[in-house]
Design a protein around this motif. Structure first.
Motif, PDB file in Angstrom:
ATOM      1  N   LYS A  42      45.319  33.347   5.333  1.00 38.94           N
ATOM      2  CA  LYS A  42      46.439  34.244   5.027  1.00 38.94           C
ATOM      3  C   LYS A  42      46.364  35.495   5.907  1.00 38.94           C
ATOM      4  O   LYS A  42      47.383  35.992   6.365  1.00 38.94           O
ATOM      5  CB  LYS A  42      46.432  34.639   3.550  1.00 38.94           C
ATOM      6  N   TRP A  43      45.162  36.000   6.137  1.00 38.75           N
ATOM      7  CA  TRP A  43      44.990  37.177   6.983  1.00 38.75           C
ATOM      8  C   TRP A  43      45.280  36.837   8.450  1.00 38.75           C
ATOM      9  O   TRP A  43      45.968  37.572   9.145  1.00 38.75           O
ATOM     10  CB  TRP A  43      43.562  37.699   6.844  1.00 38.75           C
ATOM     11  N   LEU A  44      44.775  35.691   8.912  1.00 39.05           N
ATOM     12  CA  LEU A  44      44.887  35.320  10.319  1.00 39.05           C
ATOM     13  C   LEU A  44      46.300  34.883  10.699  1.00 39.05           C
ATOM     14  O   LEU A  44      46.849  35.342  11.699  1.00 39.05           O
ATOM     15  CB  LEU A  44      43.889  34.194  10.633  1.00 39.05           C
ATOM     16  N   ASN A  45      46.873  34.001   9.910  1.00 41.61           N
ATOM     17  CA  ASN A  45      48.148  33.377  10.279  1.00 41.61           C
ATOM     18  C   ASN A  45      49.312  33.756   9.373  1.00 41.61           C
ATOM     19  O   ASN A  45      50.409  33.246   9.545  1.00 41.61           O
ATOM     20  CB  ASN A  45      48.007  31.847  10.247  1.00 41.61           C
ATOM     21  N   LYS A  46      49.062  34.572   8.383  1.00 40.00           N
ATOM     22  CA  LYS A  46      50.085  34.961   7.409  1.00 40.00           C
ATOM     23  C   LYS A  46      50.555  33.785   6.555  1.00 40.00           C
ATOM     24  O   LYS A  46      51.515  33.905   5.821  1.00 40.00           O
ATOM     25  CB  LYS A  46      51.289  35.620   8.074  1.00 40.00           C
ATOM     26  N   SER A  47      49.909  32.621   6.692  1.00 37.66           N
ATOM     27  CA  SER A  47      50.243  31.467   5.855  1.00 37.66           C
ATOM     28  C   SER A  47      49.037  30.540   5.781  1.00 37.66           C
ATOM     29  O   SER A  47      48.142  30.593   6.626  1.00 37.66           O
ATOM     30  CB  SER A  47      51.444  30.709   6.408  1.00 37.66           C
ATOM     31  N   PHE A  48      49.030  29.696   4.788  1.00 37.70           N
ATOM     32  CA  PHE A  48      47.942  28.749   4.602  1.00 37.70           C
ATOM     33  C   PHE A  48      48.392  27.393   5.139  1.00 37.70           C
ATOM     34  O   PHE A  48      49.484  26.925   4.802  1.00 37.70           O
ATOM     35  CB  PHE A  48      47.591  28.657   3.116  1.00 37.70           C
ATOM     36  N   PRO A  49      47.583  26.736   5.976  1.00 36.44           N
ATOM     37  CA  PRO A  49      47.997  25.452   6.556  1.00 36.44           C
ATOM     38  C   PRO A  49      48.107  24.362   5.484  1.00 36.44           C
ATOM     39  O   PRO A  49      47.430  24.406   4.462  1.00 36.44           O
ATOM     40  CB  PRO A  49      46.884  25.126   7.557  1.00 36.44           C
ATOM     41  N   SER A  50      48.952  23.377   5.746  1.00 35.32           N
ATOM     42  CA  SER A  50      49.138  22.300   4.776  1.00 35.32           C
ATOM     43  C   SER A  50      47.956  21.331   4.782  1.00 35.32           C
ATOM     44  O   SER A  50      47.686  20.680   3.778  1.00 35.32           O
ATOM     45  CB  SER A  50      50.434  21.544   5.066  1.00 35.32           C
ATOM     46  N   LYS A  51      47.246  21.226   5.911  1.00 39.19           N
ATOM     47  CA  LYS A  51      46.077  20.342   5.986  1.00 39.19           C
ATOM     48  C   LYS A  51      44.891  21.110   6.563  1.00 39.19           C
ATOM     49  O   LYS A  51      45.032  21.845   7.528  1.00 39.19           O
ATOM     50  CB  LYS A  51      46.355  19.139   6.884  1.00 39.19           C
ATOM     51  N   ILE A  52      43.733  20.900   5.949  1.00 36.57           N
ATOM     52  CA  ILE A  52      42.492  21.498   6.442  1.00 36.57           C
ATOM     53  C   ILE A  52      41.425  20.416   6.402  1.00 36.57           C
ATOM     54  O   ILE A  52      41.286  19.703   5.396  1.00 36.57           O
ATOM     55  CB  ILE A  52      42.042  22.698   5.590  1.00 36.57           C
ATOM     56  N   GLU A  53      40.677  20.299   7.477  1.00 40.07           N
ATOM     57  CA  GLU A  53      39.586  19.335   7.512  1.00 40.07           C
ATOM     58  C   GLU A  53      38.491  19.775   6.545  1.00 40.07           C
ATOM     59  O   GLU A  53      38.112  20.946   6.498  1.00 40.07           O
ATOM     60  CB  GLU A  53      39.018  19.247   8.935  1.00 40.07           C
ATOM     61  N   LYS A  54      37.986  18.841   5.761  1.00 34.82           N
ATOM     62  CA  LYS A  54      36.965  19.159   4.769  1.00 34.82           C
ATOM     63  C   LYS A  54      35.582  18.973   5.383  1.00 34.82           C
ATOM     64  O   LYS A  54      35.065  17.860   5.480  1.00 34.82           O
ATOM     65  CB  LYS A  54      37.113  18.275   3.547  1.00 34.82           C
ATOM     66  N   VAL A  55      34.979  20.086   5.823  1.00 31.84           N
ATOM     67  CA  VAL A  55      33.653  20.072   6.435  1.00 31.84           C
ATOM     68  C   VAL A  55      32.828  21.158   5.771  1.00 31.84           C
ATOM     69  O   VAL A  55      33.266  22.292   5.633  1.00 31.84           O
ATOM     70  CB  VAL A  55      33.725  20.330   7.959  1.00 31.84           C
ATOM     71  N   VAL A  56      31.605  20.803   5.355  1.00 34.42           N
ATOM     72  CA  VAL A  56      30.716  21.763   4.740  1.00 34.42           C
ATOM     73  C   VAL A  56      29.414  21.753   5.518  1.00 34.42           C
ATOM     74  O   VAL A  56      28.812  20.706   5.722  1.00 34.42           O
ATOM     75  CB  VAL A  56      30.440  21.425   3.260  1.00 34.42           C
ATOM     76  N   ASN A  57      28.978  22.916   5.987  1.00 36.04           N
ATOM     77  CA  ASN A  57      27.709  23.050   6.696  1.00 36.04           C
ATOM     78  C   ASN A  57      26.761  23.857   5.829  1.00 36.04           C
ATOM     79  O   ASN A  57      27.131  24.894   5.307  1.00 36.04           O
ATOM     80  CB  ASN A  57      27.898  23.753   8.038  1.00 36.04           C
ATOM     81  N   GLN A  58      25.525  23.383   5.721  1.00 34.11           N
ATOM     82  CA  GLN A  58      24.532  24.097   4.931  1.00 34.11           C
ATOM     83  C   GLN A  58      23.702  24.967   5.856  1.00 34.11           C
ATOM     84  O   GLN A  58      23.242  24.516   6.901  1.00 34.11           O
ATOM     85  CB  GLN A  58      23.629  23.129   4.169  1.00 34.11           C
ATOM     86  N   HIS A  59      23.506  26.226   5.461  1.00 33.86           N
ATOM     87  CA  HIS A  59      22.696  27.167   6.226  1.00 33.86           C
ATOM     88  C   HIS A  59      21.234  26.735   6.139  1.00 33.86           C
ATOM     89  O   HIS A  59      20.726  26.485   5.050  1.00 33.86           O
ATOM     90  CB  HIS A  59      22.866  28.576   5.639  1.00 33.86           C
ATOM     91  N   PRO A  60      20.535  26.604   7.286  1.00 32.05           N
ATOM     92  CA  PRO A  60      19.119  26.216   7.245  1.00 32.05           C
ATOM     93  C   PRO A  60      18.255  27.326   6.621  1.00 32.05           C
ATOM     94  O   PRO A  60      18.448  28.485   6.909  1.00 32.05           O
ATOM     95  CB  PRO A  60      18.763  25.996   8.715  1.00 32.05           C
ATOM     96  N   LEU A  61      17.345  26.930   5.761  1.00 31.70           N
ATOM     97  CA  LEU A  61      16.476  27.918   5.119  1.00 31.70           C
ATOM     98  C   LEU A  61      15.209  28.127   5.883  1.00 31.70           C
ATOM     99  O   LEU A  61      14.603  27.509   6.515  1.00 31.70           O
ATOM    100  CB  LEU A  61      16.137  27.495   3.685  1.00 31.70           C
TER     101      LEU A  61
END
Length: 61
Positions: A42-61
Motif C-alpha cells: 500500500k505504501w509502495l504502490n498505493k494498492s495491493f496486488p491481486s496475486k502474490i507469490e507465497k514464499v517464506v524464508n527463515q532467518h538463519p540462527l
C-alpha cells in the motif's frame, strides 16, 4: 517519574526479536507477515496486488 535508559547491544536485540517471533504460533507469525506485506505494498504502490507469490524464508540462527 524517573527516566530509565537501557543500553543493549544490537546483536542481543536482534536475537531477542528472533526468539520472540519463534515463540509465537505459526498462525500469528503468518498474520504479521501478511499485515507487513499489505502495508508495504500500500505504501509502495498505493494498492495491493491481486496475486502474490507465497514464499517464506527463515532467518538463519
Amino acid at each position: 517519574m524517573e527516566k530509565v535508559v537501557n543500553f543493549v547491544k544490537q546483536e542481543d536485540e536482534e536475537m531477542a526479536y528472533i526468539q520472540y517471533w519463534l515463540n509465537q504460533p505459526v498462525a500469528e507469525r503468518l498474520k504479521e507477515v501478511t499485515r507487513l506485506r499489505f502495508n508495504y505494498y500500500k505504501w509502495l504502490n498505493k494498492s495491493f496486488p491481486s496475486k502474490i507469490e507465497k514464499v517464506v524464508n527463515q532467518h538463519p540462527l
